[in-house]
Design an enzyme around this catalytic site. Structure first.
Site, PDB file in Angstrom:
ATOM      1  CB  CYS A   1      -0.877  -0.003   1.251  1.00 32.90           C
ATOM      2  SG  CYS A   1      -1.896   1.465   1.413  1.00 32.90           S
ATOM      3  CG  LEU A   2       4.557   3.360  -1.883  1.00 34.42           C
ATOM      4  CD1 LEU A   2       4.873   3.888  -0.492  1.00 34.42           C
ATOM      5  CD2 LEU A   2       5.779   2.685  -2.457  1.00 34.42           C
TER       6      LEU A   2
END
Length: 183
Positions: free
Chosen positions: A85-86
């Site tokens: 999750c970036l």
């Protein structure tokens, strides 16, 4: 000739020339694995991960898909799938970025500055906010258990491929061929 395929090829070559070990999945340039090492002076230092990268057809206009193959304990990485999750990769990607940016800037920043308020691993996020020393200890345990070079597919031969065989290695075979000297 399409521009995205040329750019894909150029970015991949740039990544390989930046001393990253890259392993292609097949003849295409859309899916490959990259050896990624934890940032120095961080709780992830010493860890080695195999990171799966999948480039969409529209790359570089659409962001690559990034996932850790071997386990990592982090609030913004799904423990089971390894999905990352970036924000930069998933939402604010720009064609100005390339694959080297992912491995030299984005992933190190993710490990150095986790965001527990936007977790994919709720347990890690809760532990980080509740008990930082316990969280850091668990990260180190995961590094020792799941992020050794062999866990990322690095074999001992890979690490010493530049070394010449030592004379000791050569001597062992000679005795077996020659046998023992006569008395």
């Amino acid at each position: 000739m399409s521009s995205p395929s040329k750019r894909r090829e150029m970015d991949l070559m740039k990544l390989m020339m930046s001393d990253y070990k890259v392993e292609m999945v097949n003849d295409g340039m859309q899916e490959f694995f990259v050896e990624f090492r934890g940032p120095t002076e961080s709780i992830y230092q010493g860890g080695v991960w195999r990171v799966r990268v999948e480039l969409p057809d529209a790359y570089p206009y659409k962001s690559p898909s990034i996932g850790f193959v071997n386990k990592i304990y982090h609030p913004n990485v799904d423990e089971m799938s390894g999905s990352v999750c970036l924000d930069v990769i998933n939402q604010t990607w720009s064609p100005m970025f390339d694959l080297v940016n992912v491995f030299e800037v984005f992933l190190p920043q993710l490990l150095l500055y986790p965001n527990p308020s936007d977790p994919l691993n709720g347990e890690a996020a809760a532990l980080m906010m509740r008990d930082r020393p316990a969280y850091e200890q668990k990260v180190k345990e995961y590094c020792e258990k799941y992020a050794k070079p062999e866990d990322a597919g690095v074999t001992p031969e890979d690490k010493s491929s530049d070394e010449e065989p030592s004379e000791d290695d050569d001597d062992s075979g000679d005795e077996a061929i020659l046998g023992n000297p006569d008395p």
